[in-house]
Scaffold this active site. Sequence first.
Site, PDB file in Angstrom:
ATOM      1  CG  HIS A 130      20.036  27.448   3.059  1.00 31.31           C
ATOM      2  ND1 HIS A 130      18.952  28.294   3.043  1.00 31.31           N
ATOM      3  CD2 HIS A 130      20.145  26.950   1.799  1.00 31.31           C
ATOM      4  CE1 HIS A 130      18.430  28.307   1.822  1.00 31.31           C
ATOM      5  NE2 HIS A 130      19.142  27.512   1.046  1.00 31.31           N
ATOM      6  CG  HIS A 135      16.950  23.287  -0.078  1.00 31.63           C
ATOM      7  ND1 HIS A 135      16.125  23.830  -1.036  1.00 31.63           N
ATOM      8  CD2 HIS A 135      17.917  24.219   0.146  1.00 31.63           C
ATOM      9  CE1 HIS A 135      16.577  25.029  -1.385  1.00 31.63           C
ATOM     10  NE2 HIS A 135      17.668  25.296  -0.674  1.00 31.63           N
ATOM     11  CD  GLU A 176      16.940  28.681  -1.960  1.00 31.93           C
ATOM     12  OE1 GLU A 176      16.734  28.842  -0.742  1.00 31.93           O
ATOM     13  OE2 GLU A 176      17.820  27.923  -2.396  1.00 31.93           O
ATOM     14  CB  SER A 195      16.794  27.465   6.786  1.00 34.42           C
ATOM     15  OG  SER A 195      17.016  28.430   5.771  1.00 34.42           O
TER      16      SER A 195
HETATM   17 FE   LIG Z   1      18.836  27.075  -0.955  1.00 29.06          FE
END
Ligand SMILES: [Fe+2]
Length: 289
Positions: A130, A135, A176, A195
């Site tokens: 993740h 990111h 996010e 993700s």
């Molecule tokens: Fe995150």
Amino acid sequence: MAQDTHVLAAPPEGASADWTIPQGWEHYTAEDHATWDTLFARQSKLLPGRASEAYLRGLDVLKLSRPGIPDFEELSERLMTLTGWQVVAVPGLVPDDVFFDHMANRRFVAGNFIRRPDQLDYLQEPDVFHDVFGHVPMLADPVFADYLAAYGRGGQRALGMDALKYLGRLYWYTVEFGLVREDGDLRIYGAGIVSSYSESRFALEDPSPNRIGFDLARVMRTEYRIDDFQQNYFVIPSYEDLLRTTLETDFAPLYEEIKALPDIPVAAIVDGDEVMTRGTQDYARAKGG
Ligand SMILES: [Fe+2]
């Protein structure tokens, strides 16, 4: 994530004063690397045409000299030359002030463990897939990289203003779970979406969730769910626009304004919303939400 209640008060044993720990790349097993490779291959196939161009360009930065889970040092060297960011390992969630200090100084804090092979789609807390796959590609984009650093500085200022709840929602609905409009189409860029095998499709293609034009005050008033797909996604017109809004807004009076207003429930549409999709909310209803 900026908000959490299960945070230790002091760095655990083995961590530095700034809460960082060695990634321990040499301790990953062949199975750990295989899990990364499986997830990477699956998502890379799914994302063209769904993920933002900026994200897809940034994915290249993850293609390092060795396969498997990226070595944070090598990753940081590449990221540093592009946007001045680094990736540092931390033991789970860290206190808000530590989180913001790293972010303001262009250090992205990441978990170093990886999910088990029988839990590819189940995640209780952010793992290295993740944090890095989700990111880091966006951190290779100069504009988004500036946005995240500005967010960190904003977090430091918000600490004394009793406003972290609002700022946390901004993070949630952009970093996010953000969507962006590109060439007239919606694309995903939020790490929680890109993700996730199932949410990559849900966020764009499912009729259930609302898709609403980004408005800073509206977003900061909006509740969110941490345990399932989102019922709202907010769409930014561009990263430049997001960065400009963040830099030009005087947050202190805005927080005061928002504190006087009620929070907006997860699935609600309110006056002034630029509604791109009015969601059916069938998915949440079927789950009893
Ligand atoms: Fe995150």
